[in-house]
Design a protein around this motif. Structure first.
Motif, PDB file in Angstrom:
ATOM      1  N   THR A 128       2.548   1.687   6.355  1.00  0.00           N
ATOM      2  CA  THR A 128       1.258   2.121   5.828  1.00  0.00           C
ATOM      3  C   THR A 128       0.284   2.083   6.995  1.00  0.00           C
ATOM      4  O   THR A 128       0.110   1.031   7.631  1.00  0.00           O
ATOM      5  N   ASP A 169      -1.250  -2.740  -0.776  1.00  0.00           N
ATOM      6  CA  ASP A 169      -1.570  -1.941   0.403  1.00  0.00           C
ATOM      7  C   ASP A 169      -3.019  -2.100   0.838  1.00  0.00           C
ATOM      8  O   ASP A 169      -3.307  -2.153   2.037  1.00  0.00           O
ATOM      9  N   TRP A 181       1.122   6.036   3.190  1.00  0.00           N
ATOM     10  CA  TRP A 181       2.543   5.799   3.419  1.00  0.00           C
ATOM     11  C   TRP A 181       3.113   6.950   4.253  1.00  0.00           C
ATOM     12  O   TRP A 181       2.488   7.996   4.407  1.00  0.00           O
ATOM     13  N   ASN A 182       4.328   6.764   4.717  1.00  0.00           N
ATOM     14  CA  ASN A 182       4.979   7.811   5.513  1.00  0.00           C
ATOM     15  C   ASN A 182       5.090   9.130   4.762  1.00  0.00           C
ATOM     16  O   ASN A 182       4.917  10.198   5.352  1.00  0.00           O
ATOM     17  N   THR A 185       3.859  -2.751   7.320  1.00  0.00           N
ATOM     18  CA  THR A 185       5.170  -2.258   6.907  1.00  0.00           C
ATOM     19  C   THR A 185       5.539  -2.899   5.568  1.00  0.00           C
ATOM     20  O   THR A 185       5.028  -3.966   5.217  1.00  0.00           O
ATOM     21  N   TRP A 186       6.408  -2.240   4.842  1.00  0.00           N
ATOM     22  CA  TRP A 186       6.847  -2.719   3.530  1.00  0.00           C
ATOM     23  C   TRP A 186       8.303  -2.316   3.346  1.00  0.00           C
ATOM     24  O   TRP A 186       8.824  -1.484   4.083  1.00  0.00           O
ATOM     25  N   TYR A 190      11.288   7.851   4.741  1.00  0.00           N
ATOM     26  CA  TYR A 190      11.405   6.397   4.840  1.00  0.00           C
ATOM     27  C   TYR A 190      12.622   6.015   5.674  1.00  0.00           C
ATOM     28  O   TYR A 190      13.579   6.782   5.790  1.00  0.00           O
TER      29      TYR A 190
END
Length: 350
Positions: free
Chosen positions: A133, A170, A231-232, A257-258, A297
């Motif tokens: 993110t 987030d 997010w990506n 990051t997640w 992802y």
């Protein structure tokens, strides 16, 4: 999701919390919309002739509440912060990793928690996918120096031109980073207050909170929003449709990051054997390029990531960075509830 990414993503978002289609009735997967991509579980289809039946959720808290209220599925796809709640509520049971050959190739950093693998070696969680993110922005309208810092979100120059995710995890990752915290597993009251105060200032610039990546991409594509905490996949949608977008993961304060993965739901109505066939399909190395190409992802299987070209990882924002990173690893359930309550107040203007 390529040239019609925004259209397809919008259709997927409209289907949240409903079955995608009644497919194999002996396996129900409770998942984020957009993950019902056959290439991710192709060997399951090859064996059984059909995809699992899918039901969708829009965010982690919604998914938990639905399952806690009695919704029945066989496996679910929460992100890492939720696993304590699932365990404490008795909603999940351990995986038998002797039946999951690729488990040994999961990057150990995704399993480094007693919440996932307890002292008795019970494995409660199979991490499968991860992302970042960070700042998505329109480089034709926003100078690079403005997004060299997370303070761009409180810069009055962009009042009414920013968007943040309607996700407590987030936005708190953003607020902690912006106020100098890179580890949210040991947050003091003073750090929490500083982050909350910063988030209130950021809220003053927000045009809207996005609830799914397609909405965020559509806001940026319309020109209404110039800067988003993204997010990506929101960035990937815009890139695939040739909109001007850049992804800044190396603001001086850092980015986040997640990771997410699958839990084995207790008393699932379907086939346990098929649940293992599904997770084995997901973890096979060939699923890695599909995940990166179709959603943007990363895969937790190190062998899967070796199959993805470096230039593809670069464009997806999945390469290593030198800036600080706040990893959205499991933190205190009490802190998550506190953050969630405070976030609702901030969005309401209090």
């Amino acid at each position: 999701m390529k040239k019609t990414a925004l259209l397809l993503a919008g259709i997927a978002a409209a289907a949240l919390s409903t079955p995608a289609r009644a497919a194999d009735p002996e396996l129900t997967v409770f998942d984020w919309a957009g993950f019902e991509i056959p290439g991710l579980f192709q060997t399951y289809i090859d064996k059984y002739g059909d995809s699992p039946t899918y039901a969708f959720f829009g965010d982690d808290d919604e998914a938990y509440q639905k399952l806690a209220s009695g919704f029945k599925a066989d496996v679910a796809h929460p992100c890492s912060q939720m696993i304590s709640k699932y365990k404490d509520a008795g909603l999940i049971e351990p995986w038998d990793v002797s039946k999951i050959p690729e488990y040994k190739n999961i990057d150990p950093k995704f399993l480094n928690s007693k919440i996932f693998v307890d002292d008795a070696k019970n494995v409660w969680y199979i991490p499968t996918d991860w992302g970042a993110t960070a700042i998505a922005y329109n480089p034709e309208k926003v100078p690079a120096e403005d997004v060299s810092t997370l303070q761009v979100f409180v810069n009055p120059k962009y009042k009414g031109r920013t968007s943040l995710p309607d996700s407590s995890d987030d936005v708190w990752a953003l607020a902690y980073l912006a106020t100098g915290v890179t580890d949210w597993t040991n947050v003091t009251d003073e750090q929490f207050k500083a982050a909350a105060d910063w988030l209130r200032k950021a809220n003053e610039n927000v045009q809207s909170y996005w609830t799914d990546p397609s909405q965020q991409a559509q806001l940026m594509a319309s020109g209404e929003v110039l800067i988003a905490w993204s997010w990506n996949d929101g960035v990937a949608y815009l890139q695939d449709d040739n909109y001007p977008v850049a992804f800044q993961r190396e603001a001086k304060e850092g980015s986040s990051t997640w990771f997410c993965g699958f839990v084995n739901l207790k008393d699932g109505p379907g086939s346990e054997d098929k649940a293992y066939d599904f997770i084995n399909a997901w973890l096979r190395p060939e699923a890695g390029p599909v995940l990166v190409d179709e959603i943007g992802y990363g895969h937790t299987n190190t062998e899967a990531m070796k199959l993805v070209p470096q230039e593809k990882l670069q464009s997806a924002g999945l390469t290593p960075i030198t800036a600080p990173i706040l990893a959205q690893t499991p933190n205190s359930p009490e802190l998550r509830e506190k953050q969630l309550a405070e976030f609702e107040k901030i969005k309401a203007g209090f």
